[in-house]
Design a protein around this motif. Sequence first.
Motif, PDB file in Angstrom:
ATOM      1  N   SER A  77       0.804  -1.226   0.000  1.00 15.36           N
ATOM      2  CA  SER A  77       0.000   0.000   0.000  1.00 15.36           C
ATOM      3  C   SER A  77       0.837   1.276   0.000  1.00 15.36           C
ATOM      4  CB  SER A  77      -0.931   0.016   1.214  1.00 15.36           C
ATOM      5  OG  SER A  77      -0.190   0.142   2.421  1.00 15.36           O
ATOM      6  N   VAL A  78       2.158   1.141   0.158  1.00 11.04           N
ATOM      7  CA  VAL A  78       3.027   2.310   0.188  1.00 11.04           C
ATOM      8  C   VAL A  78       3.043   2.972  -1.189  1.00 11.04           C
ATOM      9  CG1 VAL A  78       5.410   3.102   0.422  1.00 11.04           C
ATOM     10  CG2 VAL A  78       4.468   1.478   2.079  1.00 11.04           C
ATOM     11  N   ARG A  79       2.774   4.265  -1.213  1.00 11.25           N
ATOM     12  CA  ARG A  79       2.797   5.017  -2.467  1.00 11.25           C
ATOM     13  C   ARG A  79       3.764   6.189  -2.338  1.00 11.25           C
ATOM     14  NH1 ARG A  79      -3.197   6.655  -3.939  1.00 11.25           N
ATOM     15  NH2 ARG A  79      -3.514   6.664  -1.691  1.00 11.25           N
ATOM     16  N   GLU A  80       4.679   6.288  -3.266  1.00 13.06           N
ATOM     17  CA  GLU A  80       5.623   7.402  -3.232  1.00 13.06           C
ATOM     18  C   GLU A  80       4.934   8.714  -3.564  1.00 13.06           C
ATOM     19  OE1 GLU A  80      10.034   8.640  -5.003  1.00 13.06           O
ATOM     20  OE2 GLU A  80       8.977   6.879  -5.760  1.00 13.06           O
ATOM     21  N   ALA A  81       3.918   8.636  -4.403  1.00 14.32           N
ATOM     22  CA  ALA A  81       3.160   9.838  -4.764  1.00 14.32           C
ATOM     23  C   ALA A  81       1.673   9.504  -4.776  1.00 14.32           C
ATOM     24  CB  ALA A  81       3.590  10.369  -6.124  1.00 14.32           C
ATOM     25  N   VAL A  82       0.873  10.359  -4.159  1.00 15.31           N
ATOM     26  CA  VAL A  82      -0.578  10.211  -4.151  1.00 15.31           C
ATOM     27  C   VAL A  82      -1.162  11.269  -5.077  1.00 15.31           C
ATOM     28  CG1 VAL A  82      -2.671  10.347  -2.753  1.00 15.31           C
ATOM     29  CG2 VAL A  82      -0.612   9.265  -1.811  1.00 15.31           C
ATOM     30  N   GLY A  83      -1.612  10.828  -6.230  1.00 13.34           N
ATOM     31  CA  GLY A  83      -2.212  11.763  -7.171  1.00 13.34           C
ATOM     32  C   GLY A  83      -3.577  12.225  -6.700  1.00 13.34           C
ATOM     33  N   VAL A  84      -3.864  13.504  -6.883  1.00  7.14           N
ATOM     34  CA  VAL A  84      -5.141  14.062  -6.463  1.00  7.14           C
ATOM     35  C   VAL A  84      -5.748  14.869  -7.602  1.00  7.14           C
ATOM     36  CG1 VAL A  84      -4.459  14.151  -4.035  1.00  7.14           C
ATOM     37  CG2 VAL A  84      -4.066  16.152  -5.476  1.00  7.14           C
ATOM     38  N   ARG A  85      -7.019  15.180  -7.463  1.00  9.16           N
ATOM     39  CA  ARG A  85      -7.687  16.012  -8.466  1.00  9.16           C
ATOM     40  C   ARG A  85      -8.625  17.003  -7.780  1.00  9.16           C
ATOM     41  NH1 ARG A  85     -10.624  11.102  -9.771  1.00  9.16           N
ATOM     42  NH2 ARG A  85      -9.284  10.880 -11.590  1.00  9.16           N
ATOM     43  N   HIS A  86      -8.894  18.094  -8.479  1.00  9.30           N
ATOM     44  CA  HIS A  86      -9.844  19.103  -8.016  1.00  9.30           C
ATOM     45  C   HIS A  86     -11.022  19.136  -8.986  1.00  9.30           C
ATOM     46  CE1 HIS A  86      -6.515  20.389  -5.515  1.00  9.30           C
ATOM     47  NE2 HIS A  86      -5.803  20.689  -6.582  1.00  9.30           N
ATOM     48  N   THR A  87     -12.227  19.111  -8.443  1.00 11.91           N
ATOM     49  CA  THR A  87     -13.427  19.188  -9.269  1.00 11.91           C
ATOM     50  C   THR A  87     -14.324  20.289  -8.718  1.00 11.91           C
ATOM     51  OG1 THR A  87     -13.309  16.798  -9.686  1.00 11.91           O
ATOM     52  CG2 THR A  87     -15.374  17.923 -10.208  1.00 11.91           C
ATOM     53  N   LEU A  88     -14.621  21.259  -9.549  1.00 11.00           N
ATOM     54  CA  LEU A  88     -15.436  22.402  -9.141  1.00 11.00           C
ATOM     55  C   LEU A  88     -16.828  22.280  -9.736  1.00 11.00           C
ATOM     56  CD1 LEU A  88     -12.702  25.111  -9.824  1.00 11.00           C
ATOM     57  CD2 LEU A  88     -13.371  24.207  -7.590  1.00 11.00           C
ATOM     58  N   ALA A  89     -17.833  22.435  -8.886  1.00 12.70           N
ATOM     59  CA  ALA A  89     -19.221  22.303  -9.337  1.00 12.70           C
ATOM     60  C   ALA A  89     -19.644  23.514 -10.159  1.00 12.70           C
ATOM     61  CB  ALA A  89     -20.143  22.131  -8.132  1.00 12.70           C
ATOM     62  N   SER A  90     -20.738  23.363 -10.862  1.00 16.35           N
ATOM     63  CA  SER A  90     -21.305  24.477 -11.625  1.00 16.35           C
ATOM     64  C   SER A  90     -21.943  25.473 -10.658  1.00 16.35           C
ATOM     65  CB  SER A  90     -22.348  23.957 -12.609  1.00 16.35           C
ATOM     66  OG  SER A  90     -23.350  23.226 -11.924  1.00 16.35           O
ATOM     67  N   PRO A  91     -22.287  26.678 -11.113  1.00 15.12           N
ATOM     68  CA  PRO A  91     -22.899  27.676 -10.225  1.00 15.12           C
ATOM     69  C   PRO A  91     -24.244  27.190  -9.681  1.00 15.12           C
ATOM     70  CG  PRO A  91     -22.084  28.703 -12.232  1.00 15.12           C
ATOM     71  CD  PRO A  91     -22.017  27.225 -12.456  1.00 15.12           C
ATOM     72  N   PRO A  92     -24.637  27.678  -8.520  1.00 20.33           N
ATOM     73  CA  PRO A  92     -25.925  27.282  -7.937  1.00 20.33           C
ATOM     74  C   PRO A  92     -27.078  28.031  -8.596  1.00 20.33           C
ATOM     75  CG  PRO A  92     -24.896  28.899  -6.535  1.00 20.33           C
ATOM     76  CD  PRO A  92     -23.914  28.620  -7.640  1.00 20.33           C
ATOM     77  N   PRO A  93     -28.299  27.573  -8.388  1.00 16.42           N
ATOM     78  CA  PRO A  93     -29.465  28.332  -8.867  1.00 16.42           C
ATOM     79  C   PRO A  93     -29.491  29.716  -8.221  1.00 16.42           C
ATOM     80  CG  PRO A  93     -30.102  26.092  -8.225  1.00 16.42           C
ATOM     81  CD  PRO A  93     -28.694  26.293  -7.764  1.00 16.42           C
ATOM     82  N   ASN A  94     -30.010  30.694  -8.932  1.00 13.42           N
ATOM     83  CA  ASN A  94     -30.012  32.073  -8.439  1.00 13.42           C
ATOM     84  C   ASN A  94     -30.736  32.209  -7.104  1.00 13.42           C
ATOM     85  OD1 ASN A  94     -28.565  33.006 -10.635  1.00 13.42           O
ATOM     86  ND2 ASN A  94     -30.408  33.479 -11.839  1.00 13.42           N
TER      87      ASN A  94
END
Length: 255
Positions: A77-94
């Motif tokens: 389970s040892v990982r030299e690098a842990v890749g990550v991602r960012h996900t941004l939601a769409s705008p909310p209803p007005n």
Amino acid sequence: MAGLESIGAFLAFCTQRKPRFVHPIPQRTPYEQMLIDLEDGDAAVLTAFNWARQAQNAPAETILAEWRRYAESERASVREAVGVRHTLASPPPNGQLEDFRVRLGGASPELLEFYGRHDGASLFADVEDGGSGLFFFPLAEMAAEREGVAERLEEPAVETVEDGRLQIYGKPAWLGSAVIFGGFGYAPERLLLPTTGEHRGKVFLFSHDPLQLVRIGTSFGELLDRLRLQPITLLGSYGGNSYQGASAFITDGAP
């Protein structure tokens, strides 16, 4: 960086290529070390080994084989690098955004600006399991999150300062007006921002062990700056195994 400038800087940060946490490769995992200590006759490890035999009513060979499997699993389970991602939601209803603006009452222009662009976000999410990371909740979920935190705290509230940080034990009077906007993956920790009272506009962390509120920032913008410049300080403490012990956070730069 001050005010609304933090929003643009953080959103640009989220577009960087191949973000990842770097981990040092351990010479030995915990169970690998325990096997060595067992062979060397370490008293504490011998006690743990014999306790495991008694608890499982098993011969020494069975426990030894079990510990070896644990050691192999740890190493795999040892990982030299842990890749990550960012996900941004769409705008909310007005309508939801307007309700949020009223609820904030000017307590955090940065938080309002962020949610005006994105109705929540998945940040630093481990690409292998998807559940570890920091998550900003959609507006529609914030009320339920506030109720969840309020149920776990009891009055009266007592404020203390430990290691230079304000800590609150109990339920403060301003909690009912607070916005619970974030949480850490599988953990019960939550991020909240009071909209009334003497701590209006500050960012607090709800911790479940011990049950307390800890002030971790003077504003939402400051929190974003911290996540952009020093993500290990928060993710390493509350984000889970994917981030604990990381030595650096790096990317391959802007797209």
